[in-house]
Motif scaffolding. Structure first.
Motif, PDB file in Angstrom:
ATOM      1  N   UNK A 266       1.092  -1.142  -0.260  1.00  0.00           N
ATOM      2  CA  UNK A 266      -0.213   0.056   0.297  1.00  0.00           C
ATOM      3  C   UNK A 266       0.402   1.045  -0.127  1.00  0.00           C
ATOM      4  N   UNK A 267       0.131   2.324  -0.086  1.00  0.00           N
ATOM      5  CA  UNK A 267       0.820   3.410  -0.337  1.00  0.00           C
ATOM      6  C   UNK A 267       1.877   3.948   1.031  1.00  0.00           C
ATOM      7  N   UNK A 268       1.898   3.480   2.325  1.00  0.00           N
ATOM      8  CA  UNK A 268       1.455   3.665   3.413  1.00  0.00           C
ATOM      9  C   UNK A 268       2.928   2.907   4.174  1.00  0.00           C
ATOM     10  N   UNK A 269       2.906   1.252   3.164  1.00  0.00           N
ATOM     11  CA  UNK A 269       3.860   0.198   2.733  1.00  0.00           C
ATOM     12  C   UNK A 269       4.965   0.389   2.106  1.00  0.00           C
TER      13      UNK A 269
ATOM     14  N   UNK B 105       4.797  13.495  -4.075  1.00  0.00           N
ATOM     15  CA  UNK B 105       4.854  14.127  -5.445  1.00  0.00           C
ATOM     16  C   UNK B 105       6.225  13.665  -5.363  1.00  0.00           C
ATOM     17  N   UNK B 106       5.739  12.630  -6.900  1.00  0.00           N
ATOM     18  CA  UNK B 106       7.351  12.149  -7.217  1.00  0.00           C
ATOM     19  C   UNK B 106       7.676  13.445  -8.511  1.00  0.00           C
ATOM     20  N   UNK B 107       9.330  13.715  -7.979  1.00  0.00           N
ATOM     21  CA  UNK B 107       9.712  14.525  -8.785  1.00  0.00           C
ATOM     22  C   UNK B 107      10.995  14.136  -9.051  1.00  0.00           C
ATOM     23  N   UNK B 108      11.634  13.736  -9.995  1.00  0.00           N
ATOM     24  CA  UNK B 108      12.942  12.782  -9.957  1.00  0.00           C
ATOM     25  C   UNK B 108      13.145  13.483 -10.931  1.00  0.00           C
ATOM     26  N   UNK B 109      14.770  13.797 -11.285  1.00  0.00           N
ATOM     27  CA  UNK B 109      15.596  13.764 -12.645  1.00  0.00           C
ATOM     28  C   UNK B 109      16.867  12.757 -12.207  1.00  0.00           C
ATOM     29  N   UNK B 110      16.758  11.654 -13.555  1.00  0.00           N
ATOM     30  CA  UNK B 110      17.502  10.463 -13.212  1.00  0.00           C
ATOM     31  C   UNK B 110      18.754  11.169 -14.374  1.00  0.00           C
ATOM     32  N   UNK B 111      19.817  11.002 -14.648  1.00  0.00           N
ATOM     33  CA  UNK B 111      20.928  11.598 -15.005  1.00  0.00           C
ATOM     34  C   UNK B 111      22.064  10.661 -14.897  1.00  0.00           C
ATOM     35  N   UNK B 112      21.604   9.427 -15.472  1.00  0.00           N
ATOM     36  CA  UNK B 112      23.023   7.972 -15.192  1.00  0.00           C
ATOM     37  C   UNK B 112      23.700   8.431 -16.535  1.00  0.00           C
ATOM     38  N   UNK B 113      24.594   7.832 -17.054  1.00  0.00           N
ATOM     39  CA  UNK B 113      25.628   8.277 -18.055  1.00  0.00           C
ATOM     40  C   UNK B 113      24.851   6.880 -19.102  1.00  0.00           C
TER      41      UNK B 113
END
Length: 237
Positions: free
Chosen positions: A106-109, A139-147
């Motif tokens: 669930x959201x809490x787990x 609130x998901x806010x991600x910057x994925x900047x892997x090579x």
């Protein structure tokens, strides 16, 4: 055709009632309303049936049909409980209980991650880092900047799948360069079992032929991919 088969066919074609599950145009719907014909001159009564889609790709979509003349329309027979024919062994039961536990996140787990177990890829430990960070965000806010070559698509797919499984997201839009649209579509389907549709001019034309000129492409499917240039053109708005 035997008498029992004839009775079954008549039951399928009988006027449905609100709340019943029916099959129309090879899709499953729930009957929302039934309006009977009030014309006295009609040789046989006809009913306008309002349907609400329960398919994932068209959840909430409504359709009105004249039941008696709609080809292939039928009421789906209610299925009973299966008969118990035996017991599973302990290993199978353990596997079933593990699947139930994984599916009950669930959201809490935050202690259980489902996406890594449901994906069809071999995941490196570092690729789980964006997923863990996403789960911890309100609130998901991600910057994925892997090579290049380190699996940014896989990391993004894990986040998308986990949010969908936890019901924290209902729709997904991927905006990418036009040259990568098909790559994203194939990888999401093959590695995560997520069916995305590419929104472009051809898709708009096909959609409006099937659903009318006012069909909104952005609500036509819960998972969409489009190119940055096409989105900026505003053609689908």
């Amino acid at each position: 055709m035997t008498a029992s088969n004839e009775q079954q066919a008549e039951a399928y074609r009988a006027k449905p009632e609100p709340g019943q599950l029916v099959e129309v145009r090879r899709r499953q719907w729930v009957v929302s309303d039934v309006l009977s014909s009030s014309l006295e001159s009609s040789a046989a009564s006809q009913n306008v049936v309002t349907l609400s889609s329960i398919d994932e790709d068209g959840l909430g979509e409504e359709l009105e049909v004249v039941w008696e003349i709609e080809p292939g329309a039928q009421v789906i027979e209610r299925a009973g409980l299966p008969e118990i024919t035996g017991q599973d062994d302990a290993t199978t039961l353990d596997a079933f209980l593990d699947a139930v536990r994984w599916g009950a996140a669930t959201n809490a787990d935050r202690g259980f991650l489902q996406a890594p177990f449901r994906s069809g890829v071999s995941i490196e430990a570092f690729q789980l880092d964006p997923l863990v960070r996403a789960i911890d965000m309100a609130r998901v806010n991600l910057l994925i900047a892997d090579d290049v070559g380190l699996g940014k698509t896989i990391e993004a797919g894990l986040v998308i799948q986990e949010l969908l499984l936890r019901h924290r997201a209902r729709t997904t839009l991927i905006v990418c360069p036009a040259s990568l649209q098909e790559k994203w579509r194939v990888e999401m389907l093959e590695k995560f079992g997520l069916d995305f549709r590419v929104v472009d001019s051809a898709y708009i034309k096909r959609l409006r032929r099937e659903r009318g000129i006012h069909a909104n492409p952005w609500t036509s499917h819960p998972r969409l991919i489009t190119s940055m240039d096409w989105a900026k053109s505003g053609e689908g708005l």
